[in-house]
Write an enzyme that holds these catalytic residues in place. Structure first.
Site, PDB file in Angstrom:
ATOM      1  N   ASN A 173      -7.142 -19.785  -3.627  1.00  0.00           N
ATOM      2  CA  ASN A 173      -7.496 -18.539  -4.313  1.00  0.00           C
ATOM      3  C   ASN A 173      -6.373 -17.546  -4.007  1.00  0.00           C
ATOM      4  OD1 ASN A 173      -8.598 -16.229  -5.365  1.00  0.00           O
ATOM      5  ND2 ASN A 173     -10.277 -16.089  -3.881  1.00  0.00           N
ATOM      6  N   LYS A 225      -5.792 -14.736  -5.289  1.00  0.00           N
ATOM      7  CA  LYS A 225      -6.181 -13.320  -5.403  1.00  0.00           C
ATOM      8  C   LYS A 225      -5.085 -12.552  -6.156  1.00  0.00           C
ATOM      9  CE  LYS A 225      -8.931 -14.017  -1.306  1.00  0.00           C
ATOM     10  NZ  LYS A 225      -9.557 -13.508  -0.107  1.00  0.00           N
ATOM     11  N   HIS A 241     -17.168 -14.121  -6.239  1.00  0.00           N
ATOM     12  CA  HIS A 241     -16.426 -13.906  -4.999  1.00  0.00           C
ATOM     13  C   HIS A 241     -16.868 -12.590  -4.354  1.00  0.00           C
ATOM     14  CE1 HIS A 241     -13.249 -13.315  -2.110  1.00  0.00           C
ATOM     15  NE2 HIS A 241     -13.005 -14.608  -2.212  1.00  0.00           N
ATOM     16  N   GLU A 249     -15.298 -10.369  -2.851  1.00  0.00           N
ATOM     17  CA  GLU A 249     -14.461  -9.190  -3.147  1.00  0.00           C
ATOM     18  C   GLU A 249     -14.862  -8.569  -4.480  1.00  0.00           C
ATOM     19  OE1 GLU A 249     -10.713 -11.147  -2.545  1.00  0.00           O
ATOM     20  OE2 GLU A 249     -11.147 -11.231  -0.398  1.00  0.00           O
ATOM     21  N   GLU A 262     -18.880 -18.786   1.422  1.00  0.00           N
ATOM     22  CA  GLU A 262     -17.845 -17.986   2.064  1.00  0.00           C
ATOM     23  C   GLU A 262     -18.489 -16.837   2.849  1.00  0.00           C
ATOM     24  OE1 GLU A 262     -13.865 -18.458  -0.103  1.00  0.00           O
ATOM     25  OE2 GLU A 262     -14.935 -16.865  -1.097  1.00  0.00           O
ATOM     26  N   GLY A 304     -10.386 -13.521   5.200  1.00  0.00           N
ATOM     27  CA  GLY A 304      -9.184 -12.716   5.443  1.00  0.00           C
ATOM     28  C   GLY A 304      -9.177 -12.054   6.808  1.00  0.00           C
ATOM     29  N   SER A 307     -10.865 -18.007   6.020  1.00  0.00           N
ATOM     30  CA  SER A 307      -9.830 -18.290   7.026  1.00  0.00           C
ATOM     31  C   SER A 307      -9.628 -19.782   7.295  1.00  0.00           C
ATOM     32  CB  SER A 307     -10.112 -17.537   8.320  1.00  0.00           C
ATOM     33  OG  SER A 307     -10.124 -16.136   8.071  1.00  0.00           O
TER      34      SER A 307
HETATM   35  P1  PGA Z   1      -9.142 -16.415   3.233  1.00  0.00           P
HETATM   36  O1  PGA Z   1      -9.873 -16.137   1.849  1.00  0.00           O
HETATM   37  O2  PGA Z   1      -8.870 -17.898   3.305  1.00  0.00           O
HETATM   38  O3  PGA Z   1      -7.873 -15.600   3.187  1.00  0.00           O
HETATM   39  O4  PGA Z   1     -10.061 -15.988   4.326  1.00  0.00           O
HETATM   40  C1  PGA Z   1     -10.839 -17.021   1.350  1.00  0.00           C
HETATM   41  C2  PGA Z   1     -11.389 -16.498   0.045  1.00  0.00           C
HETATM   42  O5  PGA Z   1     -11.586 -15.285  -0.072  1.00  0.00           O
HETATM   43  O6  PGA Z   1     -11.630 -17.279  -0.890  1.00  0.00           O
END
Ligand code: PGA
Length: 251
Positions: A10, A12, A96, A98, A168, A174, A214
């Protein structure tokens, strides 16, 4: 039919088109396990150039990171599932955290988006997951159940063939903090049981459930080794070709 092992990136809101092409080409040309389905969730602007530059033989599939819940209309700046399907983008990521947080996408809207995406012929990587306070209160499983109940429990068993679930935990996205393999397994097993109850054995056994939060080359093997974890949705670490290829090969 065994369920698919999936390593999904992903990206982003990262990379310019030329950086994205370079990254995807590096992943495409690396030695990768052909047991693992590789999906790249890329910005809308990158879809067409990547389709041109990445050979079909590299077996990398693209995902959009969002779509609107309607086919067309006066919605400035939006991209519809019909547009994505017409470009032959196979997957779209929906739900997601976010987007739930920054774009105020709630379960009701996500349910509309999911319906529109499936009706357009897209496959959906549907994200769920709890925030830290919910985890601490011990309500994480019932919280995720309520997210899935609102958005996917009404689908048919046939439609579930086009759904990948990504668990998630928000506190692990993140942040560098990862759910332990046991925490991931606990939730994945619980989700699979929900699928069993809702849709029966076939759907429960055949739906891929990815872990996100992560995931790195250093922890992927242990997480993917859990019986109900079928791969990962990877943010930060998917922006580094060498690291992401190690994750693809970690099954
Ligand atoms: P990350 O993000 O691996 O940077 O923690 C995962 C995601 O948001 O899909």
């Amino acid at each position: 039919m065994a369920r698919k092992q999936i390593a999904a990136g992903n990206w982003k809101m990262n990379t310019t088109i030329s950086e994205g092409v370079e990254l995807a080409q590096a992943i495409a040309s690396a030695q990768r396990s052909d047991q693992t389905l590789t999906i790249l969730g890329v910005p809308f602007t990158h879809i067409y150039p990547l389709q041109k530059k990445i050979k079909a033989s590299s077996k990398i599939l693209l995902a959009a990171q969002n779509c609107h819940h309607l086919k067309s209309g006066a919605y400035t700046g939006e991209i519809s599932p019909t547009m994505l399907a017409a470009m032959k983008v196979p997957y779209v990521i929906l739900g997601h955290s976010e987007r739930r947080e920054y774009n105020h996408e709630d379960n009701a809207l996500l349910s509309l988006k999911l319906r529109a995406a499936l009706d357009s012929g897209l496959k959906v990587i549907f994200c769920c997951g709890e925030a830290l306070d919910i985890r601490k209160s011990g309500e994480h499983i019932s919280y995720v159940k309520s997210q899935l109940a609102a958005s996917i429990f009404h689908l048919s068993a046939q439609e579930m063939k086009n759904i990948v679930i990504a668990y998630e935990p928000i506190w692990a996205i993140g942040t560098g903090e990862t759910a332990s393999p046991a925490q991931a397994q606990e939730m994945h097993e619980a989700i699979r049981k929900m699928l069993l109850k809702q849709f029966g054995k076939r759907v429960a056994e055949n739906t891929s459930i990815l872990y996100g939060g992560s995931v790195k080359a250093s922890n992927a093997k242990e997480i993917f080794g859990q019986p109900d974890v079928d791969g990962g949705l990877v943010g930060g670490a998917s922006l580094n070709a060498a690291e992401f290829v190690q994750i693809i090969n970690a099954f």
